[in-house]
Write an enzyme that holds these catalytic residues in place. Structure first.
Site, short mmCIF file in Angstrom:
data_model
loop_
_atom_site.label_atom_id
_atom_site.label_comp_id
_atom_site.label_asym_id
_atom_site.label_seq_id
_atom_site.Cartn_x
_atom_site.Cartn_y
_atom_site.Cartn_z
N GLY A 59 -9.81 46.87 30.77
CA GLY A 59 -8.97 47.70 31.63
C GLY A 59 -9.33 47.55 33.08
O GLY A 59 -10.37 46.96 33.41
N CYS A 86 -14.89 43.58 27.30
CA CYS A 86 -14.75 43.52 28.76
C CYS A 86 -15.13 44.87 29.40
O CYS A 86 -16.29 45.22 29.42
CB CYS A 86 -13.35 43.05 29.13
N TYR A 87 -14.14 45.66 29.84
CA TYR A 87 -14.50 46.97 30.41
C TYR A 87 -15.26 47.80 29.37
O TYR A 87 -16.18 48.56 29.71
CB TYR A 87 -13.24 47.72 30.87
N HIS A 176 -12.72 37.89 26.10
CA HIS A 176 -11.61 38.49 25.33
C HIS A 176 -11.39 37.74 24.01
O HIS A 176 -10.67 36.74 23.99
CB HIS A 176 -10.33 38.50 26.16
N GLU A 178 -9.57 38.63 21.70
CA GLU A 178 -8.21 38.89 21.20
C GLU A 178 -7.18 37.88 21.70
O GLU A 178 -6.09 37.78 21.15
CB GLU A 178 -7.78 40.33 21.56
N SER A 230 23.03 49.07 14.83
CA SER A 230 23.53 47.93 15.61
C SER A 230 23.68 46.68 14.76
O SER A 230 24.34 45.73 15.16
CB SER A 230 22.57 47.65 16.76
N GLY A 231 23.01 46.67 13.61
CA GLY A 231 23.02 45.44 12.80
C GLY A 231 21.84 44.56 13.13
O GLY A 231 21.69 43.48 12.57
N GLY A 232 20.97 45.01 14.04
CA GLY A 232 19.73 44.30 14.32
C GLY A 232 18.68 44.69 13.29
O GLY A 232 18.91 45.59 12.48
N VAL A 233 17.53 44.03 13.33
CA VAL A 233 16.51 44.28 12.31
C VAL A 233 16.03 45.73 12.33
O VAL A 233 15.98 46.39 11.28
CB VAL A 233 15.26 43.38 12.53
N ASP A 234 15.68 46.23 13.52
CA ASP A 234 15.03 47.54 13.60
C ASP A 234 15.94 48.66 13.08
O ASP A 234 15.54 49.44 12.23
CB ASP A 234 14.59 47.85 15.04
N SER A 235 17.16 48.73 13.62
CA SER A 235 18.01 49.84 13.19
C SER A 235 18.42 49.67 11.72
O SER A 235 18.61 50.67 11.01
CB SER A 235 19.24 50.00 14.10
N SER A 236 18.51 48.44 11.24
CA SER A 236 18.87 48.23 9.82
C SER A 236 17.75 48.75 8.91
O SER A 236 18.02 49.43 7.92
CB SER A 236 19.10 46.75 9.52
N LYS A 376 7.04 44.29 15.36
CA LYS A 376 8.29 43.69 14.88
C LYS A 376 8.12 42.87 13.59
O LYS A 376 8.91 43.00 12.67
CB LYS A 376 8.85 42.78 15.99
#
Ligand code: XMP
Length: 520
Positions: A59, A86-87, A176, A178, A230-236, A376
Site C-alpha cells: 500500500g 511489501c508495506y 510481490h 502475487e 441483460s443476457g450477460g453472464v453475471d445477470s444470467s 468473474k
C-alpha cells in the site's frame, strides 16, 4: 444476507495496494476461501475461529511518517500465521521494533534478484538454485531486523527482503509474490497456505451455489425480487440462482435498447423463458432509445442518456408489480473492492458501481447481490454448476450502453445494421476457429469516417470497421490479442465482401493502458 461462511478461511488486510485483488486470486486459485478486509472490518472481528492465516497487503502508506496505517499488535500474538507483503513487511518490522528508512539507495522498482540465506518453510521449492527473480515496488526498506526475526533472503539493495519469526509464525516479504513477474511466486502462497497455515479445507466454487440459494431463500422469505436481465453472464447467473431459491417470486425484466448484437437479445429471451422457465418480460424500447440518442456524439452524454433512460423504463415496469422488496444485481467482488478505500474513507473511492444506478433508493428497494463474493471466472464456474449453457457462460463482457459506444459519433439505424452484420461475422468466425474462448473480449466498431476503396471496377466510398480483441484478467488492464495473419486476412475479406457499407477493416493493436477496451 445471512450466510454460513466456510469454516476455514484466509483474511487479506487491504492497505490500499493496486494489486490486493491479485493476492485473493492467488489464494482462491489454490481452492482456499479468502476475504479482503479493510482495517475497519478487522476491528469488527469478535471471533477468530476459522481464520487460518492473515495476509497483509502492500500500500501507499509509509511507516516512516508519524501517521501510518496499522492494525492492533495483538493480532500477531494469536499464533495465527501472518504474511506481510511489501508495506505489510514494513508494518510488521515497525511493530516489532525494526527500523524502516526511505533511502534512495535502497528503493527498488521492477525486477530484482533475490538470494537465499537460510531455509524456511515459506520458501520451500521457491528458489531456483539459491536465487530467484522477483518483482519489487518500494521506496522504503527495512534497515534493522525486528527482534525475534531471522533473515531468509536478500537482494543487493535490500538485505531484509524475506524475514520470519517462527515462534509467532510471522513472515514478511518485500517483493510481490502475487504478480506474475515474480517467478514461481505462487509457491510462496502454496507454502504459506498449506505448510504454515495448514489450511485443509479445499474450497470449491461449485459447492457455493447451494449455500447462495439457501441464503437467498432465508433472506427473501415470501417477498418478491426484481432483476434486470441483460443476457450477460453475471445477470444470467444471478437470475438462475434466485430462481432456484424463490421461483415465481423472481420477476426478470429484459429491456431491449435496440443497441444489442444481432439476434442476441431475442435468443436470450427465449432461452430464459423456454429452457430455464424464468418469469421474464421483454420490453422493446428500441424506438425511444434511438430517439433520445440520435443526435448525440459525445461519449459521456451517450452513456448518461442511455443509463438514465434504462432506469426510467425499468422503474416504470417494476412499478406494475406490487410488493417488490428487492432488486437483484450482478455485482462482483472486484466491484466491491474497487468501491471502497483502504481507510474506509469515501473520498478515496475509485469507482462507485451500480448496475441499475439510483433505483434501489428511488424505489425504496433493498439490494440483493448474491455474486458479491466472487470473481468473474468463479461466476462462470458457478454458472456451469447450475446448468447455464456454455455459450452464455463463456460470453465476453458487453457494455450496458451496447453498440452506441461502438458506433463512434452520431448513430443512425443504417450504422447499427452495418455494425451488427460486421460484428456477427467477426464473432462467428472467432467461434468457428476456436479463438473465442482464448480472448477476454472481442468486438467490432464502426469508425465515423468514410474512405475510398475499389471493388471490381467501381470506386467505393464507405465506412471503416475497427476490430478489437483483448486478453485480460479482469478488464482493468489488457493486451491486444495476437491473431495469426491468416485470420486477419480472412476476416477482413469476409467483412468487406459480406457487409455493404464497409470497405476497410483495421485491427486495434493498443493495450490498456494507454487505451481503454471500449472506444468511447
Ligand atoms: P474500458 O473501456 O473502460 O472497459 O477499458 C473495461 C470493461 O468494462 C466494460 N464497460 C462497461 N460495462 N457498462 C458496462 O456494463 C458500461 O458503461 C461500460 N463501459 C465499459 C467494457 O466492455 C470492458 O469489459
Amino acid at each position: 444476507m445471512s450466510s454460513q461462511k466456510p469454516k476455514e478461511k484466509i483474511i487479506i488486510v487491504d492497505f490500499g495496494s493496486q494489486v490486493t485483488k491479485l493476492i485473493a486470486r492467488r489464494v482462491r486459485d489454490f481452492k482456499v476461501f479468502c476475504e479482503i478486509l479493510i482495517i475497519k472490518d478487522l476491528y469488527k472481528i469478535k471471533n477468530y475461529e476459522g481464520i487460518k492465516g492473515i495476509i497483509l497487503s502492500g500500500g501507499p502508506s509509509t511507516v516512516t511518517k508519524k501517521k501510518y496505517l496499522s492494525i492492533p499488535k495483538e493480532i500477531f500474538l494469536k499464533k495465527i500465521p501472518v504474511l506481510g507483503i511489501c508495506y505489510g513487511l514494513q508494518l510488521i518490522s515497525k511493530l516489532f521494533g525494526g527500523s524502516i528508512k526511505s533511502l534512495k539507495t535502497r528503493r527498488e522498482f521492477g525486477r530484482a534478484i533475490l538470494y537465499k540465506k537460510k531455509q524456511s518453510l515459506l520458501t520451500k521449492n521457491f528458489f531456483n538454485i539459491k536465487k530467484q527473480s522477483v518483482w519489487m515496488s518500494h521506496q522504503d526498506a527495512v534497515t534493522k531486523l525486528p527482534k525475534g526475526f531471522k533473515v531468509i533472503a536478500s537482494t543487493k539493495n535490500s538485505k531484509l527482503t524475506i524475514i520470519e519469526n517462527t515462534k509467532y509464525k510471522i513472515y514478511g516479504v518485500q517483493f510481490h509474490p502475487e504478480v506474475t513477474h515474480t517467478e514461481n511466486g505462487k509457491q510462496i502462497f502454496n507454502n504459506f497456505l498449506f505448510k504454515i497455515c495448514k489450511i485443509k479445507k479445499k474450497w470449491r466454487v461449485e459447492s457455493e451455489a447451494k449455500r447462495i440459494i439457501s441464503d437467498v431463500r432465508k433472506t427473501i422469505k415470501k417477498d418478491k425480487v426484481i432483476c434486470a436481465l441483460s443476457g450477460g453472464v453475471d445477470s444470467s447467473v444471478v437470475a438462475l440462482l434466485i430462481n432456484k431459491a424463490i421461483k415465481k417470486n423472481l420477476i426478470c425484466i429484459m429491456v431491449d435498447t435496440g443497441l444489442m448484437r444481432k439476434n442476441e437479445f431475442k435468443e436470450s429471451y427465449y432461452l430464459f423463458k423456454k429452457k430455464y422457465k424464468l418469469n421474464v418480460k421483454l420490453i422493446n424500447a428500441s424506438k425511444i432509445f434511438f430517439k433520445k440518442i440520435k443526435d448525440v456524439s459525445n461519449p459521456e452524454l451517450k452513456r448518461k442518456i442511455i443509463g438514465n433512460l434504462f432506469v426510467k423504463i425499468f422503474e416504470k415496469e417494476a412499478k406494475k408489480y406490487k410488493s417488490i422488496k428487492y432488486l437483484a444485481q450482478g455485482t462482483l467482488y472486484p466491484d466491491i473492492i474497487e468501491s471502497r478505500s483502504a481507510t474506509g474513507s469515501k473520498s478515496a473511492i475509485i469507482k462507485s458501481h451500480h448496475n441499475v444506478g439510483g433505483l434501489p433508493k428511488r424505489m425504496n428497494l433493498k439490494l440483493l447481490e448474491p455474486l458479491k463474493e466472487f470473481f468473474k471466472d468463479e461466476v462462470r464456474i458457478l454458472g456451469k454448476s447450475i446448468g447455464l449453457i456454455d455459450s452464455l457462460r463463456n460470453k465476453h463482457p458487453f457494455p450496458g450502453p451496447g453498440l452506441a459506444i461502438r458506433i463512434i459519433g452520431k448513430i443512425t439505424p443504417e450504422k447499427i445494421k452495418i455494425l451488427q452484420e460486421a460484428d456477427n461475422i467477426y464473432i462467428t468466425e472467432l467461434i468457428n476457429q476456436n479463438l473465442y474462448n482464448k480472448i477476454w473480449q472481442a468486438y467490432a466498431a464502426l469508425l465515423p469516417m468514410k474512405t475510398v476503396g475499389v471493388m471490381g471496377d467501381t470506386r467505393t466510398y464507405e465506412y471503416t470497421c475497427l476490430l478489437r480483441a483483448v486478453i485480460s484478467e479482469d478488464g482493468m488492464s489488457a493486451d491486444y490479442f495476437n491473431f495469426p495473419k491468416e485470420f486477419l486476412d480472412k476476416i477482413s475479406n469476409k467483412i468487406v465482401n459480406g457487409v455493404p457499407g464497409i470497405n476497410r477493416v483495421v485491427y486495434d493493436i493498443t493495450s490498456k493502458p494507454p487505451s481503454t477496451i471500449e472506444l468511447e
